[in-house]
Scaffold this motif. Sequence first.
Motif, short mmCIF file in Angstrom:
data_model
loop_
_atom_site.label_atom_id
_atom_site.label_comp_id
_atom_site.label_asym_id
_atom_site.label_seq_id
_atom_site.Cartn_x
_atom_site.Cartn_y
_atom_site.Cartn_z
N VAL A 130 27.82 56.15 -15.39
CA VAL A 130 28.70 56.98 -14.56
C VAL A 130 28.92 56.31 -13.20
O VAL A 130 27.98 55.79 -12.59
N ARG A 131 30.16 56.34 -12.73
CA ARG A 131 30.49 55.80 -11.41
C ARG A 131 30.19 56.86 -10.35
O ARG A 131 30.79 57.93 -10.34
N ARG A 132 29.25 56.56 -9.46
CA ARG A 132 28.85 57.50 -8.41
C ARG A 132 29.41 56.97 -7.08
O ARG A 132 28.87 56.01 -6.52
N VAL A 133 30.48 57.61 -6.63
CA VAL A 133 31.23 57.09 -5.50
C VAL A 133 31.36 58.15 -4.41
O VAL A 133 31.51 59.33 -4.70
N SER A 134 31.30 57.68 -3.17
CA SER A 134 31.50 58.53 -1.99
C SER A 134 32.75 58.07 -1.27
O SER A 134 32.92 56.87 -1.01
N VAL A 135 33.62 59.03 -0.94
CA VAL A 135 34.93 58.73 -0.35
C VAL A 135 35.17 59.67 0.83
O VAL A 135 34.91 60.88 0.72
N PRO A 136 35.69 59.17 1.96
CA PRO A 136 36.03 60.06 3.07
C PRO A 136 37.15 61.02 2.68
O PRO A 136 38.01 60.70 1.84
N GLU A 137 37.14 62.20 3.27
CA GLU A 137 38.17 63.19 2.98
C GLU A 137 39.54 62.69 3.45
O GLU A 137 39.65 61.79 4.28
N GLU A 138 40.58 63.27 2.86
CA GLU A 138 41.99 62.96 3.12
C GLU A 138 42.38 61.57 2.61
O GLU A 138 43.50 61.12 2.86
N HIS A 139 41.48 60.91 1.93
CA HIS A 139 41.80 59.63 1.32
C HIS A 139 42.13 59.87 -0.15
O HIS A 139 41.98 60.97 -0.67
N TYR A 140 42.59 58.83 -0.83
CA TYR A 140 42.88 58.95 -2.26
C TYR A 140 41.80 58.21 -3.05
O TYR A 140 41.08 57.35 -2.54
N LEU A 141 41.70 58.52 -4.33
CA LEU A 141 40.71 57.91 -5.21
C LEU A 141 41.32 57.74 -6.59
O LEU A 141 42.00 58.64 -7.10
N THR A 142 41.09 56.58 -7.19
CA THR A 142 41.57 56.30 -8.55
C THR A 142 40.37 56.18 -9.48
O THR A 142 39.46 55.38 -9.23
N LEU A 143 40.37 56.97 -10.54
CA LEU A 143 39.28 56.98 -11.52
C LEU A 143 39.77 56.38 -12.82
O LEU A 143 40.85 56.72 -13.31
N ASP A 144 38.99 55.48 -13.38
CA ASP A 144 39.34 54.82 -14.64
C ASP A 144 38.72 55.56 -15.82
O ASP A 144 37.60 56.06 -15.74
N CYS A 145 39.48 55.60 -16.92
CA CYS A 145 38.99 56.18 -18.18
C CYS A 145 38.47 55.04 -19.03
O CYS A 145 39.12 54.58 -19.97
N ASN A 146 37.27 54.56 -18.72
CA ASN A 146 36.72 53.36 -19.34
C ASN A 146 36.56 53.53 -20.84
O ASN A 146 36.01 54.52 -21.33
N GLY A 147 37.02 52.53 -21.59
CA GLY A 147 36.86 52.51 -23.04
C GLY A 147 37.80 53.42 -23.80
O GLY A 147 37.79 53.44 -25.02
N LEU A 148 38.62 54.20 -23.09
CA LEU A 148 39.51 55.15 -23.76
C LEU A 148 40.97 54.91 -23.41
O LEU A 148 41.80 55.79 -23.55
N SER A 149 41.28 53.73 -22.90
CA SER A 149 42.64 53.45 -22.44
C SER A 149 43.64 53.40 -23.59
O SER A 149 44.84 53.59 -23.38
N ASP A 150 43.19 53.13 -24.82
CA ASP A 150 44.11 53.02 -25.95
C ASP A 150 44.33 54.36 -26.65
O ASP A 150 45.07 54.42 -27.63
N SER A 151 43.71 55.39 -26.17
CA SER A 151 43.86 56.69 -26.82
C SER A 151 45.24 57.28 -26.54
O SER A 151 45.69 57.27 -25.38
N PRO A 152 45.97 57.78 -27.56
CA PRO A 152 47.30 58.36 -27.31
C PRO A 152 47.23 59.68 -26.56
O PRO A 152 48.21 60.09 -25.95
#
Length: 341
Positions: free
Chosen positions: A22-44
Motif C-alpha cells: 500500500v502507498r502511504r502518502v502525506s499531502v498538504p491540503e488544497e493540493h492535488y494527488l494522483t493515485l495509480d491502480c497498480n496491476g489493474l490498468s488493463d481491466s475494462p
Amino acid sequence: MQAFVATYLFFIASLYIRAAAVRRVSVPEEHYLTLDCNGLSDSPETEWRHGVSKIIATKHGEAVAYLNQKKYEFMAGGSLRIRDLQMSDAGEYLCNSRLMADVDVLEGKAFSLPVGRTLLLPCDGSDDRKQLWSFRRNKNSKRMNIFTMFRNGTVKREREDPWGRFVLHRGALEILQLVLEDTGKYFCNSNLAATLTVMEVHQHHTTTVVMETVSSDSKAKATAHKRVLMVSVIGLCVLLLLSVLLISFVLRHRRNESRRKYGTTGSRFNQDMMLQTHRLAQTGSESSQSDDENGICPDTGDSELHYASLGHQNWREKGRVQDKTHQVIYSTIAIAVPDQA
C-alpha cells in the motif's frame, strides 16, 4: 489437518504482504494527488472507492461516472486524480476492491511524519515555469539544490540520491520512505514549501513528542489490525482444541475396544465358583441338621466329595490352549471309609 494449517498460514501471510504494498502518502491540503491502480490498468472496468463503501468514480468501457466531477478525474491506465485535497479526503482508497493508498492530508507548512512514510510537496504557482527545489538542514547549514526542472520538462538532478528516493511526480517533489536525515526545510524557487520533522517511531515512544489529534480513519485502521490479530489467535486456539479432542477420542475408543475384547470373564467365573461352593455348603448343612433331628447317624460307609474348580479339563492341554478364559470343572471324589468291626 495439515492442509488446514497451511491454508490458514497462507491467509495470514497474504494479509501482511498486501498491507506492505500500500502507498502511504502525506499531502498538504488544497493540493492535488494522483493515485495509480497498480496491476489493474488493463481491466475494462475500474471502480475507485474512498473507504469500503463510498464509490467516488467508475469506468465501464467508455462510460465514466463520478461522485463529484469537479474533484475526481480518471487518468491513463485507470489512475485517479483528486483535486483540492481537504481533511475529509484523508483515508484509504481502493481500486477494484484492492487497497491502493493510505492518504494523510496535512495542514499548514510544518509537518511531523514518521519514518517510512512518503511526502508529496507541491510548488505553488509553478505549473508553467521553471522549478528549482532545494533543501537546508538547519540554520547553520548551506542550502543544497535537489532538482532543476526546465520549462520543456527536462529534469536535472543536482543531489546524490543512490536509492532514488527523491523524484518529481507530476510537477511536485515526492520523497519516498522518509528517514531521519530528511528533517529540514524545503524550498521551491526560493519559496518555503515545508518544514519537515521526521520521527523515529518505537514501540512505546517516539524521539520527538508531538501532540496531535488522531483521526477517525486512523482509529478504524487500528481496529482492523486488532481484529486480524484476534482472528489469528482464535484460529490457533480452535486448532489446538480440535487436536486435543481428537486425541482424547482416539484414546477413549481404544480403551473401549480393549474392554470389549477381554471383558470381565475372570470376575464372572469367580462369582460362579463362589455360588457353587455356597450351594454345596448349604446342602451339606441341611442334610446334617435333618439327620441330627431324626436321630440318624451319618453313614460311615462309602461317601463322595463334590467340588468345583477353575482350570483345564486336562493338564496336557494347558500348553496348547491359547484362550485366556477359564473353565469351571466339577469333580467328584469317592472316599472309602473302612469298617470298624
